[in-house]
Design an enzyme around this catalytic site. Sequence first.
Site, PDB file in Angstrom:
ATOM      1  N   GLU A 264     104.856  62.726  65.770  1.00 17.91           N
ATOM      2  CA  GLU A 264     103.578  63.133  65.159  1.00 17.91           C
ATOM      3  C   GLU A 264     102.525  62.808  66.199  1.00 17.91           C
ATOM      4  O   GLU A 264     102.376  61.662  66.601  1.00 17.91           O
ATOM      5  CB  GLU A 264     103.312  62.351  63.877  1.00 17.91           C
ATOM      6  CG  GLU A 264     104.404  62.436  62.840  1.00 17.91           C
ATOM      7  CD  GLU A 264     104.630  63.837  62.331  1.00 17.91           C
ATOM      8  OE1 GLU A 264     103.721  64.674  62.427  1.00 17.91           O
ATOM      9  OE2 GLU A 264     105.745  64.104  61.841  1.00 17.91           O
ATOM     10  N   CYS A 301      94.205  60.371  64.057  1.00 18.69           N
ATOM     11  CA  CYS A 301      94.806  61.663  64.391  1.00 18.69           C
ATOM     12  C   CYS A 301      94.258  62.757  63.495  1.00 18.69           C
ATOM     13  O   CYS A 301      94.426  63.934  63.792  1.00 18.69           O
ATOM     14  CB  CYS A 301      96.318  61.568  64.275  1.00 18.69           C
ATOM     15  SG  CYS A 301      96.822  60.851  62.740  1.00 18.69           S
TER      16      CYS A 301
HETATM   17  P1  NAP Z   1     100.667  56.785  73.270  1.00 21.32           P
HETATM   18  O1  NAP Z   1      99.968  56.389  74.508  1.00 21.32           O
HETATM   19  O2  NAP Z   1     101.394  58.066  73.292  1.00 21.32           O
HETATM   20  O3  NAP Z   1     101.695  55.581  72.938  1.00 21.32           O
HETATM   21  C1  NAP Z   1     102.591  55.585  71.851  1.00 21.32           C
HETATM   22  C2  NAP Z   1     103.863  54.815  72.234  1.00 21.32           C
HETATM   23  O4  NAP Z   1     104.679  55.637  73.058  1.00 21.32           O
HETATM   24  C3  NAP Z   1     103.627  53.551  73.041  1.00 21.32           C
HETATM   25  O5  NAP Z   1     104.588  52.586  72.674  1.00 21.32           O
HETATM   26  C4  NAP Z   1     103.838  53.984  74.469  1.00 21.32           C
HETATM   27  O6  NAP Z   1     104.325  52.965  75.311  1.00 21.32           O
HETATM   28  C5  NAP Z   1     104.934  55.018  74.295  1.00 21.32           C
HETATM   29  N1  NAP Z   1     104.881  56.044  75.340  1.00 21.32           N
HETATM   30  C6  NAP Z   1     103.859  56.902  75.590  1.00 21.32           C
HETATM   31  N2  NAP Z   1     104.191  57.736  76.599  1.00 21.32           N
HETATM   32  C7  NAP Z   1     105.446  57.412  76.972  1.00 21.32           C
HETATM   33  C8  NAP Z   1     106.342  57.904  77.975  1.00 21.32           C
HETATM   34  N3  NAP Z   1     106.000  58.916  78.781  1.00 21.32           N
HETATM   35  N4  NAP Z   1     107.550  57.319  78.089  1.00 21.32           N
HETATM   36  C9  NAP Z   1     107.908  56.297  77.269  1.00 21.32           C
HETATM   37  N5  NAP Z   1     107.104  55.788  76.331  1.00 21.32           N
HETATM   38  C10 NAP Z   1     105.890  56.331  76.170  1.00 21.32           C
HETATM   39  O7  NAP Z   1      99.681  56.887  72.032  1.00 21.32           O
HETATM   40  P2  NAP Z   1      98.615  55.795  71.518  1.00 21.32           P
HETATM   41  O8  NAP Z   1      97.711  55.414  72.630  1.00 21.32           O
HETATM   42  O9  NAP Z   1      99.284  54.722  70.843  1.00 21.32           O
HETATM   43  O10 NAP Z   1      97.812  56.580  70.350  1.00 21.32           O
HETATM   44  C11 NAP Z   1      96.765  57.448  70.604  1.00 21.32           C
HETATM   45  C12 NAP Z   1      97.203  58.898  70.330  1.00 21.32           C
HETATM   46  O11 NAP Z   1      98.066  58.999  69.203  1.00 21.32           O
HETATM   47  C13 NAP Z   1      96.082  59.849  70.017  1.00 21.32           C
HETATM   48  O12 NAP Z   1      96.237  61.023  70.749  1.00 21.32           O
HETATM   49  C14 NAP Z   1      96.216  60.132  68.523  1.00 21.32           C
HETATM   50  O13 NAP Z   1      95.690  61.339  68.085  1.00 21.32           O
HETATM   51  C15 NAP Z   1      97.686  60.045  68.329  1.00 21.32           C
HETATM   52  N6  NAP Z   1      98.051  59.655  66.965  1.00 21.32           N
HETATM   53  C16 NAP Z   1      98.731  60.515  66.192  1.00 21.32           C
HETATM   54  C17 NAP Z   1      99.078  60.192  64.897  1.00 21.32           C
HETATM   55  C18 NAP Z   1      99.838  61.168  64.036  1.00 21.32           C
HETATM   56  O14 NAP Z   1     100.251  60.830  62.957  1.00 21.32           O
HETATM   57  N7  NAP Z   1     100.046  62.370  64.459  1.00 21.32           N
HETATM   58  C19 NAP Z   1      98.746  58.933  64.383  1.00 21.32           C
HETATM   59  C20 NAP Z   1      98.076  58.068  65.180  1.00 21.32           C
HETATM   60  C21 NAP Z   1      97.751  58.438  66.493  1.00 21.32           C
HETATM   61  P3  NAP Z   1     103.426  51.724  75.791  1.00 21.32           P
HETATM   62  O15 NAP Z   1     103.460  50.758  74.656  1.00 21.32           O
HETATM   63  O16 NAP Z   1     104.145  51.232  76.976  1.00 21.32           O
HETATM   64  O17 NAP Z   1     102.069  52.261  76.080  1.00 21.32           O
END
Ligand code: NAP
Length: 530
Positions: A264, A301
């Site tokens: 998501e 989000c």
């Molecule tokens: P994120 O940077 O994508 O991180 C989410 C998790 O995934 C973290 O544990 C991160 O690791 C890991 N991760 C990210 N990229 C990766 C990769 N290339 N390889 C391996 N692991 C990876 O997101 P965020 O900063 O937590 O949240 C912000 C974003 O989430 C916004 O864009 C928001 O809109 C979206 N969001 C969506 C929803 C929904 O329900 N759709 C809900 C909340 C937020 P690390 O811990 O090492 O950084």
Amino acid sequence: MELHGNNIIAGELARGDGSAHRATDPTRVIEIDPPFTAASAAQIDQAVSAADEAFDQYRALSDAQVGDFLDRIGEEIIALGDALVERATQETALPTARITMERGRTVGQLKMFANLVRDGSYIDARIDTAIPDRQPLPKPDLRSVLMPIGPIVVFAASNFPLAFSVAGGDTASALAAGCPVVFKAHRAHPGTSELVATAIGRAVQACDMPAGVFSLIHGGHDVGQALVQHPLTRAVGFTGSQRGGRALFDLAAARAEPIPVYAEMGSLNPVFVLPGALDERAEALADGFVPSLTLGVGQFCTNPGLVFGLDDDKLDRFVSRTSALVEQAAPGTMLTAGICEAYHEDSSGVESLSGVAVAARTGTDVNRDKTQSPAIVFETSGTTFLKEPQLSEEMFGPASVVVRCKSKAQIEMIARNLEGHLTGTIHGTNEDLHEYAALVRILERKVGRLIFNAFPTGVEVCPSMHHGGPYPAATDVHFTSVGTAAIKRFQRPIAYQGFPDDALPTALRNANAGGIWRTVNGNVSRECAS
Ligand code: NAP
């Protein structure tokens, strides 16, 4: 409770041999103890292998035992008391009231899945009894049920340190389905993650669960990627950015044996303000829109990132009131320096586009050294929006673009060009709905949740909620990550043909000892099958 900074693998503390990182307090931009050590390759293997070993024992438990386990996790989270609220507040800069509310939601989600499992009908039992004398061929006895799929790796979002993290919706729905979970802690809130993992560990012991049913793993992207690539991992639950979700989806698809990644991701949540609504209540619409935009420093989000309306004096009234409110909005501290940096970069990029103007910005100076950001509302024309792809990209934070459209036809053309989003909102009168019926049909193909005369922030947790949508809102349009249907991501159908009654899973035996709802020869009932 003193934090230790270790991985927690099948109930045992395991000091990683990789790099260590500390959480950061975003309000002061200082690192806070303790260091959390990244899991080694051997520890990653140990965690997923333990989950796989626990799987058969865990899935054999009764629905009542699993329900009690989920409830107990909720109780143990509450028993952590202020320590959890304080640590989560410190790591995220989210206010105490918000964290307390999120804790309630997290416990509520666990209870909701406990009740779903206790009811028993979530496995969708179907029975078609044999017709041996059917012509021209006999019909065999066929019965199917949904079974858990195996070890699940879960990733958290930074903006929901409890409800979309260690014991959040993905973990709760996977455990409810009968799947062990290996959780990759988010690097922005590792201490909160350790506390909640400790609560789960206590519930595992109290309920006599197999130890491998839950593990917490620390580390960076390499660690997360190794978990996704582990051959025993059966599926991935992810909440976060489009870039992260897509990277993990691609990685899972490239495995020798591909597995699903239920990601998501971000969304711009278009809002359409139709003429009748603007005529009746342009200022009241702005009064609802601005809190939805600025809530949680816009880090949702479901934040309303785009507003479309006809370019006339009624839209002027909406923009004028919106601008006045945005200018008064206090600057907010964002979750991490990285998110703050990205917000400033993305919003500066939009500001520099030709044909885009700033309608309003938070009046008070922001302190970037304290991870603060202003709310910003941009204005542009429908024509500029259609030719400028950057305006369709998420600015994660309190920013939105008001698009002044020249006609109903242009509104519909814009809607047809939208990518997938989590939500689509229409503000209108009944006459507007009639007049813009085509817009509703277009949006049905673009979003997971259509909202009428409300704003998209605030995702109710209940059986009919759908939190997902067409790509890039989610990687799989069929599923939700919120509500009881989220469990379906971690189940798969299995059919039994010609099995003797006493060799079938209990739910498929004729007697229906659990009294669950089943589809028997096409009729939904709780009766015996014969
Ligand atoms: P994120 O940077 O994508 O991180 C989410 C998790 O995934 C973290 O544990 C991160 O690791 C890991 N991760 C990210 N990229 C990766 C990769 N290339 N390889 C391996 N692991 C990876 O997101 P965020 O900063 O937590 O949240 C912000 C974003 O989430 C916004 O864009 C928001 O809109 C979206 N969001 C969506 C929803 C929904 O329900 N759709 C809900 C909340 C937020 P690390 O811990 O090492 O950084």
